[in-house]
Design a protein around this motif. Structure first.
Motif, PDB file in Angstrom:
ATOM      1  N   ARG A  44       0.844  -1.197   0.000  1.00  0.00           N
ATOM      2  CA  ARG A  44       0.000   0.000   0.000  1.00  0.00           C
ATOM      3  C   ARG A  44       0.880   1.248   0.000  1.00  0.00           C
ATOM      4  NH1 ARG A  44      -4.311  -1.658   4.740  1.00  0.00           N
ATOM      5  NH2 ARG A  44      -4.605  -3.808   4.043  1.00  0.00           N
ATOM      6  N   ALA A  45       0.385   2.272  -0.652  1.00  0.00           N
ATOM      7  CA  ALA A  45       1.162   3.511  -0.766  1.00  0.00           C
ATOM      8  C   ALA A  45       0.704   4.507   0.294  1.00  0.00           C
ATOM      9  CB  ALA A  45       0.985   4.100  -2.160  1.00  0.00           C
ATOM     10  N   TYR A  46       1.677   5.054   1.003  1.00  0.00           N
ATOM     11  CA  TYR A  46       1.408   6.087   2.024  1.00  0.00           C
ATOM     12  C   TYR A  46       2.385   7.243   1.812  1.00  0.00           C
ATOM     13  CZ  TYR A  46      -0.952   2.338   4.665  1.00  0.00           C
ATOM     14  OH  TYR A  46      -1.778   1.319   5.061  1.00  0.00           O
ATOM     15  N   VAL A  47       2.081   8.358   2.483  1.00  0.00           N
ATOM     16  CA  VAL A  47       3.107   9.373   2.725  1.00  0.00           C
ATOM     17  C   VAL A  47       3.292   9.457   4.233  1.00  0.00           C
ATOM     18  CG1 VAL A  47       2.751  10.746   0.645  1.00  0.00           C
ATOM     19  CG2 VAL A  47       1.394  11.263   2.692  1.00  0.00           C
ATOM     20  N   VAL A  48       4.540   9.666   4.642  1.00  0.00           N
ATOM     21  CA  VAL A  48       4.821   9.915   6.060  1.00  0.00           C
ATOM     22  C   VAL A  48       5.355  11.335   6.175  1.00  0.00           C
ATOM     23  CG1 VAL A  48       5.155   7.536   6.796  1.00  0.00           C
ATOM     24  CG2 VAL A  48       7.081   8.765   5.811  1.00  0.00           C
ATOM     25  N   VAL A  49       4.956  12.009   7.243  1.00  0.00           N
ATOM     26  CA  VAL A  49       5.250  13.435   7.360  1.00  0.00           C
ATOM     27  C   VAL A  49       5.086  13.848   8.818  1.00  0.00           C
ATOM     28  CG1 VAL A  49       2.828  14.087   6.857  1.00  0.00           C
ATOM     29  CG2 VAL A  49       4.671  15.705   6.358  1.00  0.00           C
ATOM     30  N   ARG A  50       5.775  14.916   9.216  1.00  0.00           N
ATOM     31  CA  ARG A  50       5.531  15.524  10.535  1.00  0.00           C
ATOM     32  C   ARG A  50       4.713  16.793  10.294  1.00  0.00           C
ATOM     33  NH1 ARG A  50       9.157  12.658  13.863  1.00  0.00           N
ATOM     34  NH2 ARG A  50      10.930  11.848  12.682  1.00  0.00           N
ATOM     35  N   LEU A  51       3.562  16.882  10.926  1.00  0.00           N
ATOM     36  CA  LEU A  51       2.671  18.011  10.660  1.00  0.00           C
ATOM     37  C   LEU A  51       3.058  19.262  11.456  1.00  0.00           C
ATOM     38  CD1 LEU A  51      -0.753  16.162  10.282  1.00  0.00           C
ATOM     39  CD2 LEU A  51       0.786  17.007   8.506  1.00  0.00           C
ATOM     40  N   GLN A  52       4.047  19.148  12.304  1.00  0.00           N
ATOM     41  CA  GLN A  52       4.721  20.282  12.950  1.00  0.00           C
ATOM     42  C   GLN A  52       6.188  19.891  13.035  1.00  0.00           C
ATOM     43  OE1 GLN A  52       3.260  23.079  13.863  1.00  0.00           O
ATOM     44  NE2 GLN A  52       1.089  22.591  14.167  1.00  0.00           N
ATOM     45  N   PRO A  53       7.109  20.864  12.987  1.00  0.00           N
ATOM     46  CA  PRO A  53       8.520  20.502  13.158  1.00  0.00           C
ATOM     47  C   PRO A  53       8.726  19.761  14.479  1.00  0.00           C
ATOM     48  CG  PRO A  53       8.311  22.783  12.406  1.00  0.00           C
ATOM     49  CD  PRO A  53       6.922  22.304  12.723  1.00  0.00           C
ATOM     50  N   GLY A  54       9.352  18.599  14.407  1.00  0.00           N
ATOM     51  CA  GLY A  54       9.634  17.819  15.618  1.00  0.00           C
ATOM     52  C   GLY A  54       8.462  17.013  16.138  1.00  0.00           C
TER      53      GLY A  54
END
Ligand code: FES
Length: 442
Positions: A44-54
């Motif tokens: 499955r395809a996802y994106v991973v990300v931090r929605l605020q720095p840190g």
């Protein structure tokens, strides 16, 4: 295996072939910041990300449900992931919390939410995903080994049919193939259309094609080919016969996206005819009126800020890929028309022909500087459409409405899909009938 383990001590991992349970290492923790990273887990395809720095890592499905745009190109704004295409915003749980075209009081439909994995965790310097509930509550320890994340999956395909550039239904339409001015008497040009090379001649003023086509015509400053009997007539454009209108052809552009997606981009009221990035606005309700082979839609609005002068904006579409946008200023009589027609050359190549038809205030001629400015604006808009549609990495325009998520601002896009789905259905019926007749005794 879902992952491989260089080294001797492979930790216990539950990800197995054909299974979506288990923990999957997808990226090093240090690689995941506030820019989305595309990853794969259990196919499955996802994106991973931090929605605020840190902040903790968030994992969301990789495509925007609206028009299936990859969210790897999304941006993080105020703790939300914002799709670049129409500004839909998603929170840490994947919930769609903002659709600009619905206005400030609009409520996103539940289907606008993004799928999220059962769990996301950082351990031993890696980000791990568990797509489904798994018996192991935490990822396994690495024990000094370095995992190899699985490849990022390709784009998910819509369940229903898509209209690509080589669809047999397109045989039954008129297609632009060259500016008429390129074809001198006694000369020829070679063009690509529907995956084939055609030689177009002009002999004694008569235009013809080889291999033979059902029809070859010259209209609106272009040469057109209908490979088989077309279902619909060419779009009428009264401006082309108006002595007070200045016509300016843009240099044809070329993109890798299928023509259906480029037609959809032209009819996108959030973007069309506007400078890039002017897309954070509510779209008032509008109607679409069917016409033979297509449709028209008229929008009344005011230019610029409230209190600006009234404008009437008309969209017209004729299958398969003839598009027109007319902006009239009733107070001054000025009219700006954009005629855009698309040439499906090959599966991954579409040529874009655009003509500006400009009429100044009170019917006056438009100054060359204004023509140049309008030309530059249209070139910027075309470049934006080409880049946006190429990034979708799609084989064609989805024809089944439930494969995307449509909101009221998308009425033109829905109408486009319906007309092209009808074209495809008619062509399929004609093909079945012809096949039946071929089998009948003479
Ligand atoms: S908001 Fe994502 S494709 Fe439209």
């Amino acid at each position: 295996m879902a992952i491989s383990w260089p080294g001797s001590t492979a930790p216990r991992v539950l990800g197995r072939p054909g299974s979506s349970t288990g923990w999957y290492p997808v990226a090093r923790s240090t690689e995941v910041r506030t820019t989305p990273v595309p990853v794969g887990a259990a196919g499955r395809a996802y994106v991973v990300v931090r929605l605020q720095p840190g902040a903790e890592v968030t994992a969301l499905s990789a495509r925007c449900p609206h028009r299936l745009v990859p969210l790897a190109s999304a941006t993080v704004i105020d703790g939300r992931l914002r799709c670049p295409s129409h500004g839909w915003q998603f929170n840490v749980e994947g919930r769609c919390v903002g659709i600009p075209s619905l206005g400030a009081d609009g409520t996103p439909p539940p289907r606008a939410d993004l799928a999220v994995p059962w769990a996301v965790e950082e351990r031993d310097g890696w980000v791990w995903l568990a797509p489904e509930r798994t018996p192991l509550s935490r990822p396994p320890r690495l024990g000094g080994s370095t995992p190899v994340p699985e490849p990022v999956p390709g784009p998910p395909r819509p369940d229903g049919p898509v209209l690509g550039n080589l669809d047999p239904a397109l045989e039954h339409g008129w297609h632009p193939v060259a500016p008429a001015g390129e074809l001198v008497d006694g000369g020829y040009v070679q063009v690509r259309l529907l995956g084939r090379t055609w030689t177009v001649h002009r002999r004694d003023g008569v235009v013809d094609a080889d291999p033979p086509a059902w029809g070859v015509a010259e209209r609106h400053g272009l040469v057109w080919i209908a490979p088989a009997e077309p279902r619909d007539e060419l779009l009428d454009v009264p401006e082309t016969d108006d002595a007070h209108t200045t016509a300016a052809w843009l240099t044809p552009a070329r993109g890798t996206a299928p023509a259906g997606l480029l037609a959809d981009a032209f009819l996108d009221v959030v973007h069309a005819g506007r400078p890039p990035a002017a897309d954070r606005q509510e779209v008032p309700p509008y109607e679409v009126t069917p016409e033979p082979g297509g449709f028209r839609s008229v929008h009344e609005e005011r230019s610029g800020d409230p209190g600006g002068s009234p404008r009437r904006i008309t969209y017209r579409f004729r299958a398969p890929f003839q598009l027109l946008l007319r902006v009239e200023e009733p107070d001054t009589g000025a009219v700006r028309t954009v005629l855009r027609v698309l040439q499906p050359e090959d599966a991954d190549s579409t040529r874009v022909h655009t003509c500006l038809l400009l009429r100044g205030s009170g019917g006056a001629a438009v100054a060359p500087a204004d023509v140049a400015a309008e030309t530059a604006l249209q070139e910027a808009l075309i470049a934006e459409d080409l880049a946006r549609t190429a990034a979708m990495d799609s084989a064609g325009l989805p024809l089944q409405l439930r494969d995307e998520l449509h909101v009221p601002a998308d009425r033109l896009g829905v109408a486009l899909r319906r007309v092209l789905a009808d074209l495809a259905a008619d062509a399929a019926v004609a093909e079945r009938t012809a096949a039946l007749q071929r089998r009948l005794p003479a």
